[in-house]
Design an enzyme around this catalytic site. Structure first.
Site, mmCIF file in Angstrom:
data_model
loop_
_atom_site.group_PDB
_atom_site.id
_atom_site.type_symbol
_atom_site.label_atom_id
_atom_site.label_comp_id
_atom_site.label_asym_id
_atom_site.label_seq_id
_atom_site.Cartn_x
_atom_site.Cartn_y
_atom_site.Cartn_z
ATOM 1 N N CYS A 141 12.672 4.592 8.280
ATOM 2 C CA CYS A 141 13.199 3.328 7.717
ATOM 3 C C CYS A 141 14.747 3.149 7.521
ATOM 4 O O CYS A 141 15.293 2.180 7.362
ATOM 5 C CB CYS A 141 12.584 3.083 6.226
ATOM 6 S SG CYS A 141 10.785 2.978 6.177
ATOM 7 N N HIS A 157 16.956 -1.425 1.977
ATOM 8 C CA HIS A 157 16.041 -1.277 2.600
ATOM 9 C C HIS A 157 14.816 -2.088 1.947
ATOM 10 O O HIS A 157 14.696 -2.080 0.761
ATOM 11 C CB HIS A 157 15.159 -0.039 3.062
ATOM 12 C CG HIS A 157 13.970 0.057 3.574
ATOM 13 N ND1 HIS A 157 13.717 -0.555 4.541
ATOM 14 C CD2 HIS A 157 12.865 1.064 3.151
ATOM 15 C CE1 HIS A 157 12.397 -0.079 4.972
ATOM 16 N NE2 HIS A 157 11.864 0.736 3.972
ATOM 17 N N ASN A 209 7.279 -4.397 4.598
ATOM 18 C CA ASN A 209 8.299 -3.182 4.868
ATOM 19 C C ASN A 209 8.148 -3.227 6.386
ATOM 20 O O ASN A 209 7.156 -2.825 7.103
ATOM 21 C CB ASN A 209 7.567 -2.131 4.421
ATOM 22 C CG ASN A 209 8.557 -0.971 4.376
ATOM 23 O OD1 ASN A 209 9.107 -0.923 5.273
ATOM 24 N ND2 ASN A 209 8.220 0.264 3.969
HETATM 25 O O1 UT7 Z 1 9.680 2.628 3.297
HETATM 26 C C1 UT7 Z 1 9.601 3.637 2.530
HETATM 27 C C2 UT7 Z 1 8.258 4.070 2.420
HETATM 28 N N1 UT7 Z 1 7.365 3.448 1.622
HETATM 29 C C3 UT7 Z 1 7.689 3.150 0.151
HETATM 30 O O2 UT7 Z 1 8.709 2.875 -0.231
HETATM 31 C C4 UT7 Z 1 6.358 2.855 -0.517
HETATM 32 C C5 UT7 Z 1 6.367 3.654 -1.971
HETATM 33 N N2 UT7 Z 1 5.272 3.543 -2.631
HETATM 34 C C6 UT7 Z 1 4.648 2.411 -3.441
HETATM 35 O O3 UT7 Z 1 5.249 1.185 -2.988
HETATM 36 C C7 UT7 Z 1 3.533 2.425 -4.219
HETATM 37 O O4 UT7 Z 1 3.441 3.712 -4.471
HETATM 38 C C8 UT7 Z 1 2.315 1.725 -3.546
HETATM 39 C C9 UT7 Z 1 2.657 0.193 -3.808
HETATM 40 C C10 UT7 Z 1 2.114 2.277 -2.284
HETATM 41 C C11 UT7 Z 1 1.295 1.864 -4.483
HETATM 42 O O5 UT7 Z 1 1.546 1.505 -5.813
HETATM 43 P P1 UT7 Z 1 1.176 2.412 -7.029
HETATM 44 O O6 UT7 Z 1 1.485 1.421 -8.411
HETATM 45 O O7 UT7 Z 1 2.040 3.721 -6.892
HETATM 46 O O8 UT7 Z 1 -0.450 2.355 -7.062
HETATM 47 P P2 UT7 Z 1 -1.197 3.812 -6.974
HETATM 48 O O9 UT7 Z 1 -1.104 4.451 -5.649
HETATM 49 O O10 UT7 Z 1 -0.902 4.584 -8.167
HETATM 50 O O11 UT7 Z 1 -2.461 3.148 -7.371
HETATM 51 C C12 UT7 Z 1 -2.972 2.757 -8.401
HETATM 52 C C13 UT7 Z 1 -4.465 2.161 -8.247
HETATM 53 C C14 UT7 Z 1 -5.607 3.365 -7.446
HETATM 54 O O12 UT7 Z 1 -6.710 3.002 -8.120
HETATM 55 P P3 UT7 Z 1 -7.173 3.839 -9.503
HETATM 56 O O13 UT7 Z 1 -7.147 5.216 -8.927
HETATM 57 O O14 UT7 Z 1 -6.243 3.764 -10.440
HETATM 58 O O15 UT7 Z 1 -8.527 3.280 -9.818
HETATM 59 C C15 UT7 Z 1 -5.680 2.715 -6.172
HETATM 60 O O16 UT7 Z 1 -6.866 3.074 -5.584
HETATM 61 O O17 UT7 Z 1 -4.474 0.898 -7.249
HETATM 62 C C16 UT7 Z 1 -5.398 1.195 -6.199
HETATM 63 N N3 UT7 Z 1 -4.910 0.699 -5.159
HETATM 64 C C17 UT7 Z 1 -5.202 -0.612 -4.861
HETATM 65 N N4 UT7 Z 1 -5.840 -1.745 -5.243
HETATM 66 C C18 UT7 Z 1 -5.817 -2.729 -4.835
HETATM 67 C C19 UT7 Z 1 -3.983 1.225 -4.176
HETATM 68 N N5 UT7 Z 1 -3.823 0.459 -3.175
HETATM 69 C C20 UT7 Z 1 -4.497 -0.823 -3.658
HETATM 70 C C21 UT7 Z 1 -4.487 -2.157 -3.018
HETATM 71 N N6 UT7 Z 1 -5.226 -2.991 -3.510
HETATM 72 N N7 UT7 Z 1 -4.046 -2.370 -1.893
#
Ligand code: UT7
Length: 322
Positions: free
Chosen positions: A113, A249, A279
């Site tokens: 990125c 970014h 992204n």
């Molecule tokens: O370009 C640079 C690289 N990328 C980034 O900068 C991305 C960095 N990370 C993020 O933006 C975030 O970590 C995400 C948006 C990917 C995820 O958000 P989060 O608040 O960290 O969520 P999480 O991974 O802790 O997941 C929370 C819950 C989980 O369920 P449980 O275990 O609490 O029951 C996931 O399974 O949300 C669930 N989940 C979803 N639910 C609905 C994960 N993805 C999804 C989804 N829709 N698409």
């Protein structure tokens, strides 16, 4: 002293738009979850005949048109991309041929990125040291081809597109400062674990797809934006008000807001396009830049701060008088 200034900007987005509601039909997710966690509403996805080079070419042509330069003027082409058309030749070489540029160096930069900011830093140094007078720096990505569409944790995040700038030698800046960095210890937090020398095995779970430990990446991204803010403050001797527009970014609206807070930058001066583009990795900054230049929001003389963070981890900033 020779400086590099941005003489033109351009961008390209595929016509095909995929909304969060479209994704609800194919995976266990919701528009509400995606908007709350990321700020993303929709993304553009390349058609079968669109590639990183075809999108980068169009963005470059538009930037060259704005700058009023032709193929004969270009003496350097750099493409920041994590999704090159082919293993080789470089996507920059493919674009070079299509632009009709002859003999200039043309190469890709692999910094995920941060690819565009890395490319800008390099081209700036080429121009400052007399190695080039007119450079095209492109960020172009076809991330949809390395996204696992069955993984809701990553598939919702990415989009395709391209952005480009023409950099030209000038007596006045231009690029006021730039810094690029990397820390390879975080390799496996955000990566495509297959490749040429480690091997491709499409039958292996995940295939050649983006793998990410979202939470850990999120935390590192916020901490790194803090480091970038400190470097910027040092560059400016504390005069943060000198920055008119912050163009980070576009990974996640929550990361953008946290970064703006570190810079004490009100959100009115932050450019955010993540809602519309998702992204787009190395394309996100030049894509956002071109949109605000063409809309008239960013004007000649404005001071811009670009800040990127991505797989590697890599990161970097560029402060630019537009
Ligand atoms: O370009 C640079 C690289 N990328 C980034 O900068 C991305 C960095 N990370 C993020 O933006 C975030 O970590 C995400 C948006 C990917 C995820 O958000 P989060 O608040 O960290 O969520 P999480 O991974 O802790 O997941 C929370 C819950 C989980 O369920 P449980 O275990 O609490 O029951 C996931 O399974 O949300 C669930 N989940 C979803 N639910 C609905 C994960 N993805 C999804 C989804 N829709 N698409």
């Amino acid at each position: 002293m020779t400086y590099a200034r941005i003489a033109g900007t351009g961008s390209y987005l595929p016509e095909n738009v995929v909304t969060n509601h479209d994704l609800e039909k194919t995976m266990d997710t919701s528009d509400e979850w995606i908007r709350e966690r990321t700020g993303i509403k929709r993304r553009h996805i390349a058609a079968d005949d669109e590639t990183t080079s075809s999108m980068g070419l169009e963005a470059a042509r538009r930037a060259m048109e704005m700058a009023g330069v032709g193929a004969d003027d270009i003496d350097l082409i750099v493409v920041g991309t994590a999704t090159p058309d082919k293993i080789f030749p470089a996507t920059a070489c493919i674009i070079q041929r299509q632009l009709g540029v002859k003999g200039s160096p043309a190469f890709d930069v692999s910094a995920a990125c941060s690819g565009f900011v890395y490319g800008l830093d390099l081209a700036n140094r080429y121009i400052q040291t007399g190695g080039a007078r007119t450079a095209v720096v492109i960020g172009s990505e076809t991330l949809s081809r390395i996204v696992d569409w069955s993984d809701r944790g990553t598939a919702i995040l990415f989009g395709d597109g391209a952005g480009a700038v023409v950099l030209q030698a000038a007596d006045e800046p231009g690029i006021l400062s730039s810094h690029i960095h990397a820390d390879g210890q975080y390799e496996t937090l955000l990566h495509v674990e297959q490749g040429v020398s480690v091997g491709f095995d499409v039958t292996k779970a995940g295939g050649a797809f983006v793998k990410m430990e979202g939470n850990a990446v999120f935390r590192r991204a916020v901490a790194t934006f803090d480091l970038m803010a400190r470097e910027t403050v040092a560059d400016l001797d504390g005069h943060l008000d000198d920055i008119d527009w912050f163009i980070p970014h576009q990974a996640n609206m929550r990361i953008i807001k946290a970064a703006a807070k570190k810079l004490e930058m009100p959100m009115e001066r932050v450019i955010a396009t993540v809602d519309e583009h998702a992204n787009t990795s190395g394309a996100s900054i030049p894509l956002a830049l071109d949109q605000v230049v063409r809309s008239g929001k960013v004007k000649r003389g404005d001071v811009l701060l670009f800040a990127a963070f991505g797989g590697g981890f890599t990161w970097g900033t560029a402060m630019v008088k537009f």
